[in-house]
Design an enzyme around this catalytic site. Structure first.
Site, PDB file in Angstrom:
ATOM      1  CD  GLU A 129      -0.380  62.842   9.963  1.00 28.62           C
ATOM      2  OE1 GLU A 129      -1.250  62.231  10.602  1.00 28.62           O
ATOM      3  OE2 GLU A 129       0.542  62.279   9.358  1.00 28.62           O
ATOM      4  CD  GLU A 160      10.794  78.949  -4.091  1.00 24.80           C
ATOM      5  OE1 GLU A 160      11.587  79.708  -3.560  1.00 24.80           O
ATOM      6  OE2 GLU A 160      10.741  77.730  -3.859  1.00 24.80           O
TER       7      GLU A 160
END
Length: 347
Positions: A129, A160
């Site tokens: 963004e 992860e």
């Protein structure tokens, strides 16, 4: 700010949201039995997860599935309403992390997010963004997610659990001491996030650890430990809920306030907005109007003289200078519109 590490929060294996037990396995009955005795082989990890607030079971909600939908919605809404207060408790630490980040960014450093699952996706979202909102280059704010871009939509098994993978991802970016690395993990124990912070700190980069458990390994590993404790989730261990909301709020602050400190705004106007579509082109004209009070014709002329750059157009109108002069003044002011305006119209 470095957090104190809880004795049970430092293990570095397993999933951020917890490893599920096989069907029919009720798990440990109490805390007295040896954790390693669980037949599924995950006893130690399950014992560790049992110490985490984000994994806690809420017996008062054990029959929530039997309630009317409206009542469940009211309960969930009430849970969500507690998140801003939890963030508010950490505002001094958040502000210190933002000031340190802005200092590095002003030297040309990057803001890099690193996380797995929901936490990683939130970092990628915030990074993506920044170019349209603040006209930053995509390389300036980067989101890393364990398992790579495909993990945005599909879980990558085991990604992860690797500190080494995080270090490799950062090496690929050619990390420098001017960069800031934000490890994001609801539990505060995800190896990928911890590994990113540990590698970054060893390289002299600024490190921030954002988690939702007190005394987390991630908070301890980072220079700035931001531990926003939102409590147990509506659905046990579903940290995309309150924990995810808290992380989103903090990331909003981290990127937005850093950009304010860097002069990417003028008051509360997004003067560095990138007008890449019709809506943003209309918004850019509205921003120039709000900042200057100029007529539509004057705004169009100023934008034409500055290749559509909102900040430059505002300086043209308020400072009564031409486009090239506005560009030069903003360069000399490191992009800060107020400073550029002061140079042409001293108080």
């Amino acid at each position: 700010m470095t957090s104190t590490t809880d004795a049970n929060a430092g293990a570095n294996t397993g999933a951020d949201s917890g490893a599920a037990s096989p069907a029919g396995d009720p798990g440990p009955r109490d805390a007295t039995g040896p954790a390693h005795a669980a037949p599924d082989g995950y006893g130690a990890l399950r014992a560790q997860l049992a110490t985490l607030t984000t994994e806690a079971f809420r017996p008062e909600l054990a029959e929530i599935d039997r309630l009317p939908t409206l009542e469940i919605a009211r309960i969930m809404n009430g849970e969500d309403a507690t998140v801003p207060a939890a963030v508010a408790e950490r505002l001094p630490q958040i502000a210190a992390a933002i000031d340190a980040t802005a200092e590095r960014r002003a030297r040309g450093g990057r803001l890099i997010y690193a996380g797995a699952g929901t936490a990683g996706r939130l970092g990628v979202l915030d990074a993506s963004e920044c170019p349209p909102t603040f006209n930053t280059d995509p390389s300036e704010v980067v989101g890393l997610i364990a398992g790579g871009p495909s993990a945005m939509v599909t879980a990558v098994e085991g990604a992860e659990d690797s500190k080494e993978l995080a270090a490799a991802d950062l090496r690929a970016l050619e990390l420098t001491a001017d960069d800031t690395v934000v490890g994001i993990s609801a539990s505060g124990r995800t190896p990928y996030a911890i590994g990113a912070v540990e590698h970054a700190r060893a390289q002299g980069a600024l490190t921030i650890g954002l988690s939702c458990n007190a005394g987390s390994a991630l908070g301890s590993a980072a220079e700035h430990g931001l531990e926003v404790v939102v409590g147990p989730e509506l659905l046990t261990g579903s940290t995309r809920l309150k924990a995810g909301t808290a992380q989103k709020l903090v990331l909003n602050m981290l990127s937005t306030l850093t950009m304010i400190r860097l002069g990417k705004t003028y008051g509360n106007l997004m003067v560095d907005v990138r007008a890449s579509n019709e809506k943003l082109r209309a918004r850019s004209r509205h921003i120039v109007s709000l900042a200057t009070g100029a007529s539509d014709a004057e705004i169009e002329a100023a934008l034409a003289a500055t290749d559509g750059e909102v900040k430059n157009a505002i300086l043209v109108l308020l400072g009564q200078v031409d486009g090239p002069t506005a560009a030069r003044l903003l360069t000399e002011a490191d992009g800060h519109l107020r400073a550029a305006l002061t140079a042409v119209r001293p108080a």
